[in-house]
Design a protein around this motif. Structure first.
Motif, PDB file in Angstrom:
ATOM      1  N   LEU A 136     124.848  72.277 -41.928  1.00 30.35           N
ATOM      2  CA  LEU A 136     125.243  71.752 -43.234  1.00 30.35           C
ATOM      3  C   LEU A 136     124.142  72.098 -44.236  1.00 30.35           C
ATOM      4  CD1 LEU A 136     123.208  69.166 -43.286  1.00 30.35           C
ATOM      5  CD2 LEU A 136     125.125  67.915 -42.323  1.00 30.35           C
ATOM      6  N   ASN A 377     132.252  69.961 -50.252  1.00 32.02           N
ATOM      7  CA  ASN A 377     132.431  70.240 -48.810  1.00 32.02           C
ATOM      8  C   ASN A 377     131.327  69.617 -47.960  1.00 32.02           C
ATOM      9  OD1 ASN A 377     134.646  71.752 -49.580  1.00 32.02           O
ATOM     10  ND2 ASN A 377     133.650  73.722 -49.310  1.00 32.02           N
ATOM     11  N   PHE A 378     131.022  68.368 -48.241  1.00 28.43           N
ATOM     12  CA  PHE A 378     129.946  67.692 -47.520  1.00 28.43           C
ATOM     13  C   PHE A 378     130.217  67.616 -46.012  1.00 28.43           C
ATOM     14  CE2 PHE A 378     129.058  65.005 -51.559  1.00 28.43           C
ATOM     15  CZ  PHE A 378     128.318  66.040 -52.100  1.00 28.43           C
ATOM     16  N   GLU A 383     129.456  73.509 -46.875  1.00 32.74           N
ATOM     17  CA  GLU A 383     128.921  72.731 -47.992  1.00 32.74           C
ATOM     18  C   GLU A 383     128.217  73.655 -48.988  1.00 32.74           C
ATOM     19  OE1 GLU A 383     125.990  68.832 -48.600  1.00 32.74           O
ATOM     20  OE2 GLU A 383     126.041  69.891 -46.679  1.00 32.74           O
TER      21      GLU A 383
END
Length: 406
Positions: A136, A377-378, A383
């Protein structure tokens, strides 16, 4: 250090929180970034800048002369990243987006595709900070931390900008629902606050899910399959039966807006013992209570069918919709809208399909709506955050805190 440099620095720290740890913070590595943040606040000139023994970082910028009577305003973000996807060895890069796919890893064909991300088309011609597809990014919520710190650094260097006392709080463990557990509201000293922990630029959030966690433990009886007839009680099959009795369309993949859901997020077991872990969400408190009651009825039904004690249900409320706590303080929303507009951003009120530290804090006496960070888009490899959004949010915060702009 500008906001982009600051953000790139913060995402280099691995700060994933842990759902299985009982410590506070849940992972010691969060305190490494926490110590750095406390040091930065002190270097900027914030008073009482420190990290407490539980990993919470605090500091406050004194009011400018003549504004000592302005109520203290708080700005809050969290330092941890979600345990759902790796946050180790984050390798961010800045790309000039000209449309089409954003290629994160060509060899593995990991991409951000416009057909899967409708918001991507908003950023053609912009610079995007993305990952290499293996982790992430950490914009949730290191973008919020970077934006708050950049605003504080600017204010400290520009005393001609009039403001009341500003309290800064950075929490650990928000992603595992414990960010507000040991937040020192009294010591923080703010009358009201904002979390900077939202999504796309311009969002203002003061409605969120009511939230509960449910753990279903099924106790079976394992017998050799050769002699199991009328005797075996397979915990795995009973667990599957439990899940099948929930409404199949009321899951995250089939809901949006104000629609609630049941979400199975983990399962494990064998014939003897099986465990299902759910989160239960709904914006309506009435529907939220009905969802919990439905889970209880299913457990009771299966216990009646298979014998008392077969299904053990543990339900725990996590947080509630902050709307009822914010409505008496709607000037906070009007103030935030004005700040966005002064920065050239049209604000949008959005209901959170999740929750923030602000929801918990609002129920504990600190009204605390949530503002965007600009990230999208966490919690996954796709993301990203536009550079312009990072920069704009600093501008928004500067407008937000200035006393003459109340």
């Amino acid at each position: 250090m500008n906001v982009v440099e600051r953000f790139l620095k913060y995402v280099s720290f691995d700060t994933q929180s842990s759902e299985t740890s009982d410590t506070c913070p849940s992972t010691a590595k969060q305190m490494i970034l926490g110590a750095e943040l406390a040091s930065e606040l002190a270097q900027m000139g914030l008073q009482n800048a420190h990290m407490d023994p539980d990993g919470y970082v605090y500091g406050w910028l004194p009011a400018t002369p003549g504004c000592e009577g302005v109520p203290c305003l708080g700005l809050i973000a969290h330092m941890d990243t979600a345990p759902a996807f790796s946050g180790t060895n984050v390798k961010p890069r800045i790309v000039d987006y000209q449309g089409g796919d954003v290629v994160l890893d060509a060899e593995k064909d990991i991409r951000i595709r416009p057909e899967e991300d409708e918001a991507l088309s908003h950023y053609v011609g912009k610079q995007l900070i993305v990952t290499d597809g293996s982790t992430l990014l950490g914009a949730d919520d290191k973008a919020g931390v970077a934006e708050i710190f950049s605003a504080m650094e600017y204010l400290a260097a520009h005393p001609e900008l009039k403001h009341g006392r500003i309290a800064v709080g950075i929490t650990p463990d928000e992603e595992v629902g414990r960010g507000a557990d040991k937040f020192d509201i009294a010591g923080f000293g703010a009358a009201v606050a904002y979390t900077v922990d939202g999504g796309e630029l311009g969002e203002i959030e003061y409605e969120n899910f009511n939230a509960a966690a449910a753990t279903v433990t099924v106790h079976g009886l394992n017998i050799h399959p050769g002699s199991a007839k009328n005797r075996m009680k397979n915990a795995l099959l009973i667990a599957m039966e439990f899940n099948a009795m929930l409404p199949p369309a009321e899951i995250p993949a089939h809901t949006e807006g104000y629609e609630g859901f049941y979400h199975l997020e983990h399962m494990a077991g064998d014939e003897t013992t099986a465990v299902l872990e759910y989160i239960i969400r709904d914006h309506s408190r009435e529907k939220f209570e009905a969802r919990k009651a439905a889970v209880e009825r299913i457990a009771a039904y299966l216990n009646d069918k298979y014998g008392a004690g077969t299904v053990e249900l543990a339900l725990r409320d996590q947080y509630y919709n902050m709307k009822a706590q914010i409505e008496p303080h709607m000037y906070l929303i009007h103030r935030a809208k004005a700040a966005f507009r002064k920065a050239g951003v049209e604000p949008r009120e959005v209901a959170i399909r999740g929750g923030t530290d602000g929801a918990r804090l609002s129920y504990e006496g600190l009204p605390c709506p949530n503002l965007s960070t600009g990230g999208l888009n966490f919690h996954g490899r796709q993301e990203y955050i536009p550079v312009e959004s990072l920069e704009k949010m600093v501008e928004v915060l500067l407008h937000l805190v200035q006393a003459e702009e109340r």
